[in-house]
Design a protein around this motif. Structure first.
Motif, PDB file in Angstrom:
ATOM      1  N   SER A 199       0.747  -1.332   0.086  1.00 42.48           N
ATOM      2  CA  SER A 199      -0.027   0.032  -0.052  1.00 42.48           C
ATOM      3  C   SER A 199       0.976   1.179   0.020  1.00 42.48           C
ATOM      4  O   SER A 199       0.422   2.345  -0.695  1.00 42.48           O
ATOM      5  CB  SER A 199      -0.769  -0.167   1.300  1.00 42.48           C
ATOM      6  OG  SER A 199      -1.756   1.211   1.228  1.00 42.48           O
ATOM      7  N   MET A 200       1.950   1.262   0.625  1.00 40.86           N
ATOM      8  CA  MET A 200       2.660   2.404   0.676  1.00 40.86           C
ATOM      9  C   MET A 200       3.664   2.680  -0.535  1.00 40.86           C
ATOM     10  O   MET A 200       3.545   3.701  -0.975  1.00 40.86           O
ATOM     11  CB  MET A 200       3.759   2.213   1.833  1.00 40.86           C
ATOM     12  CG  MET A 200       3.362   2.255   3.374  1.00 40.86           C
ATOM     13  SD  MET A 200       4.552   1.755   4.702  1.00 40.86           S
ATOM     14  CE  MET A 200       5.768   3.011   4.261  1.00 40.86           C
ATOM     15  N   GLY A 201       3.937   1.498  -1.079  1.00 38.03           N
ATOM     16  CA  GLY A 201       4.724   1.580  -2.266  1.00 38.03           C
ATOM     17  C   GLY A 201       3.576   2.013  -3.381  1.00 38.03           C
ATOM     18  O   GLY A 201       4.194   2.906  -4.181  1.00 38.03           O
ATOM     19  N   PHE A 202       2.542   1.363  -3.487  1.00 34.49           N
ATOM     20  CA  PHE A 202       1.575   1.878  -4.697  1.00 34.49           C
ATOM     21  C   PHE A 202       1.279   3.222  -4.499  1.00 34.49           C
ATOM     22  O   PHE A 202       0.986   4.115  -5.578  1.00 34.49           O
ATOM     23  CB  PHE A 202       0.518   1.182  -4.480  1.00 34.49           C
ATOM     24  CG  PHE A 202      -0.712   1.339  -5.413  1.00 34.49           C
ATOM     25  CD1 PHE A 202      -0.544   0.752  -6.618  1.00 34.49           C
ATOM     26  CD2 PHE A 202      -1.763   2.286  -5.178  1.00 34.49           C
ATOM     27  CE1 PHE A 202      -1.652   0.794  -7.624  1.00 34.49           C
ATOM     28  CE2 PHE A 202      -2.749   2.133  -6.207  1.00 34.49           C
ATOM     29  CZ  PHE A 202      -2.675   1.731  -7.367  1.00 34.49           C
ATOM     30  N   ASP A 203       0.940   3.857  -3.310  1.00 32.39           N
ATOM     31  CA  ASP A 203       0.616   5.224  -2.991  1.00 32.39           C
ATOM     32  C   ASP A 203       1.803   6.323  -3.581  1.00 32.39           C
ATOM     33  O   ASP A 203       1.427   7.473  -4.170  1.00 32.39           O
ATOM     34  CB  ASP A 203       0.395   5.589  -1.671  1.00 32.39           C
ATOM     35  CG  ASP A 203      -0.980   4.902  -1.315  1.00 32.39           C
ATOM     36  OD1 ASP A 203      -1.639   4.675  -2.048  1.00 32.39           O
ATOM     37  OD2 ASP A 203      -0.915   4.975  -0.082  1.00 32.39           O
ATOM     38  N   LEU A 204       3.152   5.860  -3.541  1.00 31.07           N
ATOM     39  CA  LEU A 204       4.325   6.731  -4.027  1.00 31.07           C
ATOM     40  C   LEU A 204       4.234   6.508  -5.693  1.00 31.07           C
ATOM     41  O   LEU A 204       4.973   7.677  -6.085  1.00 31.07           O
ATOM     42  CB  LEU A 204       5.481   6.168  -3.409  1.00 31.07           C
ATOM     43  CG  LEU A 204       5.571   6.434  -1.672  1.00 31.07           C
ATOM     44  CD1 LEU A 204       6.902   6.030  -1.270  1.00 31.07           C
ATOM     45  CD2 LEU A 204       5.621   7.857  -1.620  1.00 31.07           C
ATOM     46  N   PHE A 205       3.863   5.607  -6.204  1.00 33.97           N
ATOM     47  CA  PHE A 205       4.010   5.399  -7.662  1.00 33.97           C
ATOM     48  C   PHE A 205       3.196   6.762  -8.250  1.00 33.97           C
ATOM     49  O   PHE A 205       2.045   7.133  -7.699  1.00 33.97           O
ATOM     50  CB  PHE A 205       3.437   4.298  -8.170  1.00 33.97           C
ATOM     51  CG  PHE A 205       4.393   3.169  -7.836  1.00 33.97           C
ATOM     52  CD1 PHE A 205       5.735   3.250  -8.520  1.00 33.97           C
ATOM     53  CD2 PHE A 205       4.147   1.776  -7.550  1.00 33.97           C
ATOM     54  CE1 PHE A 205       6.728   2.147  -8.530  1.00 33.97           C
ATOM     55  CE2 PHE A 205       5.054   0.865  -7.390  1.00 33.97           C
ATOM     56  CZ  PHE A 205       6.210   1.133  -7.924  1.00 33.97           C
ATOM     57  N   ASP A 206       3.846   7.049  -9.587  1.00 38.01           N
ATOM     58  CA  ASP A 206       3.005   8.299 -10.242  1.00 38.01           C
ATOM     59  C   ASP A 206       1.802   7.190 -11.040  1.00 38.01           C
ATOM     60  O   ASP A 206       1.778   6.312 -10.807  1.00 38.01           O
ATOM     61  CB  ASP A 206       3.835   8.949 -10.981  1.00 38.01           C
ATOM     62  CG  ASP A 206       4.830   7.952 -12.162  1.00 38.01           C
ATOM     63  OD1 ASP A 206       4.329   6.559 -12.266  1.00 38.01           O
ATOM     64  OD2 ASP A 206       5.857   8.626 -12.637  1.00 38.01           O
TER      65      ASP A 206
END
Length: 662
Positions: A199-206
């Motif tokens: 979830s944290m990584g997905f939110d950082l993706f553009d």
């Protein structure tokens, strides 16, 4: 230029770091991800073999070979990356290689079945964690969006590692047919961690990368795996299809992670290219500006330097030649105040102003020198006026004393009159000294030549301690009448100086003789002498007479000697005496020495020192006027000493009146 070069180098270095991203990706990230994937697959097969002792080991053996190949490839490419990455990344790569050395130990535990599935899971997880530590030390980009995408890739990669551990636990449980409580607890922890990190990584993706993972989240495989995660905690026996779904989803995540890493690297190249283009434009324009500024500075600097050098030369000419010449001419009495040279040099305003300032300094210096010269001239006039008045009075006094001496019959009275006469003569010499220092000529002089013998005796007569002086000068050579007074004064000053600076019981010897270049008079004392340094300084002063300085009033006699010597080209020098004192040598030029005239009239008054009853010497005078002719070559007289003083004062005075002028 230095600031421009520093800024350009920093920016260019940043661009180069971005361009190195591909090398880091190809030689660092790609082989590390390959090794990580190989370890994850080997871990999955190892837990399957531990769960089913009868399972075939062929596939596990083949995977171990692929893992060894990936490790060797990482080691090979890491050596190529050593000089092109940061020390921190290289250290983490070295730690990863060291961690994989435990691979043989983990494999032995699997082969010998001495390790359970949790121990084996942790063994592989430790090595894979070392790989993720390499990612943590990858330098972040100055662009914030690139930094966020890099962090997102690492977070999603860690989430995928937890998914791989889940798949390995499921594969082992499916092979055995059950899952232990410890395995279920570990599985639950992995579920929580995986979902959080994802979830944290997905939110950082553009948006571009989110769209890629959003398609995966909407797939049937992802939904099935989430149901498996929820079912593991309550299911009695694992479903055989779980292992297939988990392994397939893990591979899909691995593929997506590689695609995203490659996309980030391509973005970095594009960003680096843009930065380098901007560097080229800005650096080129900056370099052009620097070149233009250097060109202008050099042109202006050369112009300023040339004008400053010219102004320096003019100023040095002013200081070393112009002003000394003006001062010298002012000392000679010339009017040069209107000759101040304008220093209008150069075209640069500031240099022109400096030239005008020099002109002002020159004008002020000339005016000050003129004022000093005028003041000196005025002081000299005062000195001359006072000295001539005193000289006139002293001459009248000498005439009166002479008349009184001729009328006196008492020896004691005559002795007192002689003392006053001698004192007045010394006073007249000091008065003439002021006239000489003022640059004027004393009033008394001679029209006819006078023998040097009489000149020296007249000089000795003007010294207080004349009784200590021995004169050894031959008769015969004469001195031109125009220089008689000055030579008498010069010799008197030297004799007095010798008497003053020698013990009272010693004698001062005056010797004279003809030499090749004229006539030499030597004045020798037997005092303590002077040092070689002081003698050299005094000889230099005698050779080149300076302007009289009121601060040197303690050496008035020396200044008088230098002025008189310079006036008639007479050479005066000092040298050590063999008796420890000092000898003053006076060289009279040959043109000043003449032959004595045929007839010479002398008037003498013999004065003798006789002893009295009290033991004190007394002088008695017997006037013996006579008129005789002195031959050119008279016999040498005996030295005149203080014991028998043949004073020719009366005759000398009459000779002054008959042959000289006042």
């Amino acid at each position: 230029m230095a600031i421009w070069a520093f800024a350009a180098s920093l920016t260019f270095q940043g661009g180069k770091e971005l361009l190195r991203a591909r090398d880091g990706y190809e030689h660092g990230i790609v082989p590390t991800r390959a090794l990580t994937t190989a370890l994850q697959h080997e871990r999955l097969l190892s837990l399957s073999v531990l769960g089913d002792p009868t399972a075939s080991r062929a596939e596990l053996g083949a995977q171990r070979v692929r893992t060894n190949t990936a490790r060797a490839e990482l080691e090979r490419k890491a050596s190529l990356l050593q000089g092109g990455t940061t020390p921190a990344v290289w250290n983490r790569l070295h730690q990863l290689m060291s961690a994989t050395e435990r691979l043989a130990e983990v494999r032995n535990g699997v082969d010998a079945r001495t390790a359970d599935r949790i121990q084996t899971l942790d063994g592989y997880a430790t090595m894979i964690e070392s790989a993720f530590k390499v990612y943590d030390k990858i330098p972040t980009y100055s662009d914030s969006s690139q930094t966020d995408q890099t962090r997102a890739v690492v977070l999603v990669g860690r989430s995928r590692e937890m998914l791989s551990q889940q798949a390995a636990l499921i594969a082992g449980a499916v092979a055995e047919g059950s899952m232990s409580i410890e395995e279920r607890t570990r599985f639950g922890e992995l579920v929580t961690g995986r979902r959080l990190l994802y979830s944290m990584g997905f939110d950082l993706f553009d948006e571009e990368f989110q769209r890629l993972y959003r398609s995966l989240q909407g797939s049937a495989a992802y939904a099935s795996f989430e149901r498996i995660e929820d079912a593991v905690a309550t299911a009695d026996r694992p479903n055989p299809s779980w292992a297939t779904v988990a392994a397939k989803l893990s591979d899909t995540f691995d593929t997506f992670g590689g695609d995203v890493s490659k996309g980030i690297t391509e973005r970095s190249e594009t960003l680096a290219t843009g930065i380098l283009v901007r560097i080229g434009v800005a650096g080129g324009l900056g370099l052009l500006a620097v070149a233009v500024s250097i060109f202008i500075s050099v042109r202006f600097g050369r112009r300023m330097s040339a004008e400053l050098v010219g102004l320096e030369q003019v100023a040095l000419h002013l200081a070393n030649e112009r002003l000394p010449d003006v001062v010298e001419r002012l000392h000679r009495g010339e009017d040069v105040c209107s000759e101040a040279e304008e220093l209008n040099y150069g075209t640069i305003t500031e240099i022109v102003n400096v030239g005008r300032a020099f002109t002002s300094v020159q004008r002020t210096a000339v005016e000050a020198a003129a004022g000093q010269a005028q003041m000196r001239k005025s002081v000299n006039k005062v000195f001359v006026n006072l000295a001539r008045r005193s000289q006139s009075l002293l001459h009248r006094q000498l005439t009166m004393l002479e008349a009184m001496e001729q009328r006196a019959s008492d020896p004691e009275t005559l002795d007192d009159l002689f003392g006053l006469d001698h004192l007045t003569t010394r006073m007249r010499r000091h008065s003439e000294g002021l006239i000489i220092l003022s640059g004027a000529v004393p009033g008394r002089g001679w029209r006819t030549p006078v023998t040097i013998y009489d000149v020296v005796r007249a000089a000795v007569e003007e010294v207080e301690d004349y009784q200590r002086v021995t004169v050894n000068v031959p008769r015969g050579p004469c001195l031109a009448g125009t220089v008689v007074t000055d030579v008498i004064h010069l010799v008197a000053e030297l004799v007095e100086n010798a008497a003053v600076f020698s013990p009272p019981h010693t004698m001062v010897n005056v010797h004279g003789e003809m030499v090749a270049r004229g006539y030499v008079i030597e004045v020798e004392d037997r005092g303590l002498g002077i040092t070689s340094t002081e003698m050299a300084r005094l000889n230099e002063l005698l050779a080149g007479p300076p302007q009289f300085d009121l601060a040197g009033s303690d050496r008035l006699g020396l200044f008088v000697v230098t002025q008189l010597a310079a006036r008639h080209d007479i050479r005066v020098s000092l040298r050590p005496s063999p008796f420890g004192g000092t000898t003053a040598i006076v060289l009279l030029p040959g043109e000043l020495v003449v032959q004595a005239p045929e007839p010479q009239v002398t008037h003498s008054a013999e004065v003798e020192w006789i002893a009295t009853g009290s033991g004190l010497p007394k002088r008695v005078r017997q006037a013996v006027p006579e008129r005789r002719a002195v031959p050119a070559e008279a016999p040498q007289p005996a030295p005149v000493t203080g014991s028998v003083m043949t004073s020719f004062r009366d005759g000398w005075r009459r000779a002054e009146q008959e042959g000289g002028t006042r």
